[in-house]
Scaffold this motif. Sequence first.
Motif, PDB file in Angstrom:
ATOM      1  N   ASP A  74      -5.722  -2.343   6.903  1.00 39.89           N
ATOM      2  CA  ASP A  74      -4.691  -3.363   7.109  1.00 39.89           C
ATOM      3  C   ASP A  74      -4.592  -4.317   5.927  1.00 39.89           C
ATOM      4  N   PHE A  75      -5.641  -4.380   5.135  1.00 41.99           N
ATOM      5  CA  PHE A  75      -5.672  -5.263   3.976  1.00 41.99           C
ATOM      6  C   PHE A  75      -5.382  -4.460   2.705  1.00 41.99           C
ATOM      7  N   ILE A  76      -6.317  -3.657   2.260  1.00 44.05           N
ATOM      8  CA  ILE A  76      -6.144  -2.811   1.072  1.00 44.05           C
ATOM      9  C   ILE A  76      -6.282  -1.358   1.488  1.00 44.05           C
ATOM     10  N   THR A  77      -5.431  -0.510   0.950  1.00 41.56           N
ATOM     11  CA  THR A  77      -5.599   0.935   1.109  1.00 41.56           C
ATOM     12  C   THR A  77      -6.266   1.470  -0.152  1.00 41.56           C
ATOM     13  N   LEU A  78      -7.281   2.297   0.042  1.00 41.55           N
ATOM     14  CA  LEU A  78      -8.057   2.832  -1.071  1.00 41.55           C
ATOM     15  C   LEU A  78      -7.676   4.282  -1.346  1.00 41.55           C
ATOM     16  N   HIS A  79      -7.618   4.636  -2.618  1.00 44.12           N
ATOM     17  CA  HIS A  79      -7.358   6.016  -3.023  1.00 44.12           C
ATOM     18  C   HIS A  79      -8.426   6.435  -4.015  1.00 44.12           C
ATOM     19  N   GLU A  95      -4.421   0.089  -3.413  1.00 45.59           N
ATOM     20  CA  GLU A  95      -3.024  -0.124  -3.039  1.00 45.59           C
ATOM     21  C   GLU A  95      -3.007  -1.510  -2.398  1.00 45.59           C
ATOM     22  N   TYR A  96      -2.628  -2.485  -3.205  1.00 47.88           N
ATOM     23  CA  TYR A  96      -2.863  -3.882  -2.885  1.00 47.88           C
ATOM     24  C   TYR A  96      -1.554  -4.565  -2.506  1.00 47.88           C
ATOM     25  N   PRO A  97      -1.440  -5.085  -1.273  1.00 49.65           N
ATOM     26  CA  PRO A  97      -0.200  -5.731  -0.850  1.00 49.65           C
ATOM     27  C   PRO A  97       0.177  -6.908  -1.755  1.00 49.65           C
ATOM     28  N   VAL A  98       1.431  -6.957  -2.140  1.00 49.47           N
ATOM     29  CA  VAL A  98       1.902  -8.035  -3.014  1.00 49.47           C
ATOM     30  C   VAL A  98       1.709  -9.393  -2.350  1.00 49.47           C
ATOM     31  N   LYS A  99       1.814  -9.420  -1.015  1.00 46.72           N
ATOM     32  CA  LYS A  99       1.702 -10.712  -0.313  1.00 46.72           C
ATOM     33  C   LYS A  99       0.301 -11.320  -0.436  1.00 46.72           C
ATOM     34  N   TYR A 100      -0.688 -10.500  -0.798  1.00 51.29           N
ATOM     35  CA  TYR A 100      -2.049 -11.021  -0.949  1.00 51.29           C
ATOM     36  C   TYR A 100      -2.395 -11.373  -2.395  1.00 51.29           C
ATOM     37  N   MET A 101      -1.453 -11.170  -3.321  1.00 50.78           N
ATOM     38  CA  MET A 101      -1.695 -11.597  -4.695  1.00 50.78           C
ATOM     39  C   MET A 101      -1.887 -13.126  -4.714  1.00 50.78           C
ATOM     40  N   HIS A 124     -16.314 -15.137  -6.460  1.00 49.59           N
ATOM     41  CA  HIS A 124     -15.205 -15.821  -5.801  1.00 49.59           C
ATOM     42  C   HIS A 124     -13.990 -15.646  -6.712  1.00 49.59           C
ATOM     43  N   VAL A 125     -13.074 -14.779  -6.323  1.00 50.55           N
ATOM     44  CA  VAL A 125     -12.023 -14.334  -7.235  1.00 50.55           C
ATOM     45  C   VAL A 125     -10.673 -14.229  -6.537  1.00 50.55           C
ATOM     46  N   ARG A 126      -9.663 -13.896  -7.341  1.00 49.86           N
ATOM     47  CA  ARG A 126      -8.338 -13.553  -6.818  1.00 49.86           C
ATOM     48  C   ARG A 126      -7.660 -12.611  -7.802  1.00 49.86           C
ATOM     49  N   PHE A 127      -6.736 -11.810  -7.296  1.00 48.43           N
ATOM     50  CA  PHE A 127      -5.905 -10.958  -8.144  1.00 48.43           C
ATOM     51  C   PHE A 127      -4.559 -11.629  -8.344  1.00 48.43           C
ATOM     52  N   ASP A 128      -4.082 -11.626  -9.579  1.00 52.80           N
ATOM     53  CA  ASP A 128      -2.750 -12.151  -9.909  1.00 52.80           C
ATOM     54  C   ASP A 128      -1.899 -11.038 -10.504  1.00 52.80           C
ATOM     55  N   LEU A 170      -0.670  -1.978 -13.890  1.00 53.30           N
ATOM     56  CA  LEU A 170       0.071  -1.581 -12.695  1.00 53.30           C
ATOM     57  C   LEU A 170       0.497  -0.121 -12.862  1.00 53.30           C
ATOM     58  N   GLU A 171       0.004   0.754 -12.010  1.00 57.66           N
ATOM     59  CA  GLU A 171       0.311   2.178 -12.108  1.00 57.66           C
ATOM     60  C   GLU A 171       1.576   2.540 -11.345  1.00 57.66           C
ATOM     61  N   ALA A 172       1.793   1.883 -10.195  1.00 52.46           N
ATOM     62  CA  ALA A 172       2.948   2.247  -9.359  1.00 52.46           C
ATOM     63  C   ALA A 172       3.112   1.222  -8.247  1.00 52.46           C
ATOM     64  N   TYR A 173       4.345   1.178  -7.717  1.00 58.95           N
ATOM     65  CA  TYR A 173       4.615   0.495  -6.458  1.00 58.95           C
ATOM     66  C   TYR A 173       4.625   1.536  -5.343  1.00 58.95           C
ATOM     67  N   ASN A 174       4.301   1.115  -4.130  1.00 58.81           N
ATOM     68  CA  ASN A 174       4.446   2.056  -3.017  1.00 58.81           C
ATOM     69  C   ASN A 174       5.935   2.197  -2.665  1.00 58.81           C
ATOM     70  N   ALA A 175       6.265   2.969  -1.636  1.00 64.01           N
ATOM     71  CA  ALA A 175       7.651   3.351  -1.335  1.00 64.01           C
ATOM     72  C   ALA A 175       8.560   2.146  -1.121  1.00 64.01           C
ATOM     73  N   ASP A 176       8.100   1.132  -0.406  1.00 68.73           N
ATOM     74  CA  ASP A 176       8.958  -0.019  -0.128  1.00 68.73           C
ATOM     75  C   ASP A 176       8.635  -1.225  -1.024  1.00 68.73           C
ATOM     76  N   SER A 177       7.888  -0.976  -2.079  1.00 64.19           N
ATOM     77  CA  SER A 177       7.527  -2.002  -3.076  1.00 64.19           C
ATOM     78  C   SER A 177       6.765  -3.184  -2.480  1.00 64.19           C
ATOM     79  N   SER A 178       6.120  -2.965  -1.332  1.00 62.94           N
ATOM     80  CA  SER A 178       5.341  -4.046  -0.721  1.00 62.94           C
ATOM     81  C   SER A 178       3.914  -4.110  -1.263  1.00 62.94           C
ATOM     82  N   ALA A 179       3.519  -3.088  -2.019  1.00 69.80           N
ATOM     83  CA  ALA A 179       2.158  -3.059  -2.564  1.00 69.80           C
ATOM     84  C   ALA A 179       2.161  -2.420  -3.939  1.00 69.80           C
ATOM     85  N   VAL A 180       1.185  -2.831  -4.753  1.00 72.10           N
ATOM     86  CA  VAL A 180       1.035  -2.251  -6.085  1.00 72.10           C
ATOM     87  C   VAL A 180      -0.241  -1.418  -6.127  1.00 72.10           C
ATOM     88  N   VAL A 181      -0.220  -0.400  -6.970  1.00 69.08           N
ATOM     89  CA  VAL A 181      -1.374   0.484  -7.126  1.00 69.08           C
ATOM     90  C   VAL A 181      -1.941   0.279  -8.524  1.00 69.08           C
TER      91      VAL A 181
END
Length: 882
Positions: free
Chosen positions: A61-66, A75-81, A111-115, A157-168
């Motif tokens: 529900d948070f990050i999808t791993l590949h 596969e990191y949701p943009v909303k959590y950036m 203690h970090v964050r992704f931007d 950034l390698e790719a966006y998912n299908a609906d551009s809600s997450a970056v890979v």
Amino acid sequence: MKKSIVLLLVALFLMPLGGTLYAASKKKKEKGKTEEAAPAKKESKYDKLLKKPGVKTVKGDFITLHRVGNKVYFEYPVKYMGRELLIASTISETSSPTLCTVGYKPSAPLHVRFDLQDSTIFLRSVNSLVEYNEKEANLKEAVEENYIDPYMKKFTLEAYNADSSAVVFNVSSLFVDNVPELAPISKMSSGMISISATPKSELFSLGEMKAFEDNVSIATNTTHSVSASLFIFTINLGDVSNKVTRTVLLLPEDKDRMKPRISDSRIGIFLTGKQRISTEEDGIQSYTFANRWRLEPKDMRAWERGELVEPVKPIVWYVDNTFPEGWKEPIRKAVLRWNQAFEKIGFKNALQVRDFPTAEEDPNFDPDNLKYSCIRYSPVKTMNAMGPSWVDPKTGEIINASVLVYNDVVKLNNMWRFTQTAQIDPRVRAKKLPKEVLDESLEYVVAHEIGHTLGLMHNMSASHAYPVDSLRSASFTQKYGTTPSIMDYARFNYVAQPGDKGLKLTPPVLGCYDEYAIKWLYSPIAGNLDVREEAKILESWVDEKAGDPRYRYGRQQVYARYDPSAVEEDLGDDPMKASEYGIKNLKYIMAHLNEWIADDASTAHRQFLYEGIVTQYYRYLMNVLYNVGGIYLTEVKDGTPGARYQAVDAKCQSASLKWVVKQLCDSEWLKNKDVVSKFGLSATQVNDKVYGLVMQNILKADAKVLVSSHVAGGDYTQADYYNDLYSAVFANTIKGKKLTDLEKTMQRGVLAEFAKQVQTLKGTSKKLTNVAAYTPSIEEVFAYGLDESGFLACFKEQLSAIEQEYGNGVVMEQLKLHQFGDTYGYGFQKEVNAQLYDESLAHYTTMYVKILNLVKSKVLTAHKDDRPHYQALLVALETLKK
């Protein structure tokens, strides 16, 4: 016909014909392929990267791993950036449990964050130290400009998912490559001692991956070549392989975080440091938040009515399934005993304990994931247990904790119970402790560590609150145990004498200080007050207890040992009286050692207990010697009872010095021939070592007396110290009595110290540093459990040899200078220097003249067996003149 009928007939006539012509035409076109086919859908970057055979995907529900080969992608949701995270590294498996403990986190979580910036993702370290007054709008911009979050790593950034809600993006460099901040073996360096681990990156590989609601975990197999250095010597410790589990945990947004609690230095709590910028005060304010779990009542109104209420989120502990089965029940009891304190502040079932669930019971359970707090078993010889915890740096909220129980902590309990209570408890007079004794001892050890995980630091002054003779009272000990706090190192009742009846020999279930600390940390405060309003209420709770010794907090003294009332391994308010009782018991135990431990053909266990007796004796002497030059240290708020510092009374200092000298002269009982003759030849030297160590500390005490008299205002001076030393060491010489071998040794030791001082004045002595007066020796470190990491124990013999050559305390002085370990909590007492007032040279000269005249008068008149000794002293004294 009507027009409509004609049209209908035409339509009916043409329909089949048209259908046939269309079909024929289509077949003709297909046959000749004269028309272009519709363009194929272009494969997306996402599909090209992640839809190939062999790609393993774990959805969360948070990050999808590949996983693509030995690479891992988020596969990191943009909303959590921009959202804050903790990345923690836990050792899951190891080839060297003495270096790497399964279940331990070698470093604090990152203690970090992704931007996301254009087509690049940056990992940034969150700068959480500085806060500001939000009512002052211009400060927000100033803080944002001056305290940005540092950049740590960047990813493409390698790719966006299908609906551009997450970056890979590829995060292999964070999880598969070597990252020092997440390594299983942390690099240590203290100048004198260092340990390093060189990664063998070619042997790193990706392991299992899991994804959950608010976190993911990724396992990595690592191998490092490990070496340790001591001075110029390097010891190769070989290759160490570990399986390490890294958890990436999403922290709450600021508005959903726990309300922090500002600390009070009068109570011992682990801390998270902060700075606040505000014009409310002149200058930036430094303060700390108390580390604590987020414990909130499910029903606040019911709690306000005085009802017991369950917390929204209880503190749940999981007990390792690998523990010996018999250990599990006392461990569970150790956890649950703390509910006694929480019930007094209105919480029901605040702490819960469960066994490790099976995969069927909980498929998500992972003891190495930050979501689970576990009590882990380590099958190694280490005689210890640990209780570390990890927090949200913004608030001090404890996110995760571990209790690590090493196998040979039971061996340590065996020694403690025998050397401290065998005089009164027949149950412990055996090679193996009976289950009931082992259980109560193990429960105490684990309960102490659980206290640490709740946020409580050691309180080493607690046991000093009780009068010594109260520890021989059945009614008192049954009610209070041995100490007001199990967070002290007050073990078992060594004051109890043979024949005493009905005494409690163990610490209490919880002491009154422990319950007081839990109230301060966790009691809810009604009224929805802000942090600083709550702090005023909390401060008033501490004010109420000010001046009551049962609630006094005494910091642990690691690098400097000023306060004799806040040392480890002691009992009662009078070290001399307590040690008198303790030594009587040791003599009684020694006399029965062979009788009680008879089933020991190799005598290995008996020798272990003998060494424990000698160490216990060493502590008894040191507990009293700490009075000489001692200064009581207490955190005091203006307007409340107590003094921040106070020198030990002069009569007590004088009596303590004389008592320790007398004990050393009477210590031949340690060489009990019936006992030591069963051991190897080297065992006979154990008490000689203790004699030498204590003598070194006696002769070092003049510098402590200097500080206590000139800085702390004490009325015991250096002149008093040298007069007492002279009259104690040469007592029987002055009286004209025959000397014992130990008295002769002591007199030679005093002259040897004089010789060292002369060498120092001439600049010819071997000294690495000017050792501070209160710095402990390496033997004190081991005897009092100051080496919590166990790191120094790896070099015990070498470090002891260094101190013999360069001076008592030189090791810890070097480690202090190079900041070995962190000064946790409120820090340690800094060195106090009184060299401006040092008149030791004058006192040495005065004592030298007194000894010279005394020895001259005894050379011809002393007992014939002592005359060669005095002649040797006279030659040495005459040599010092040159």
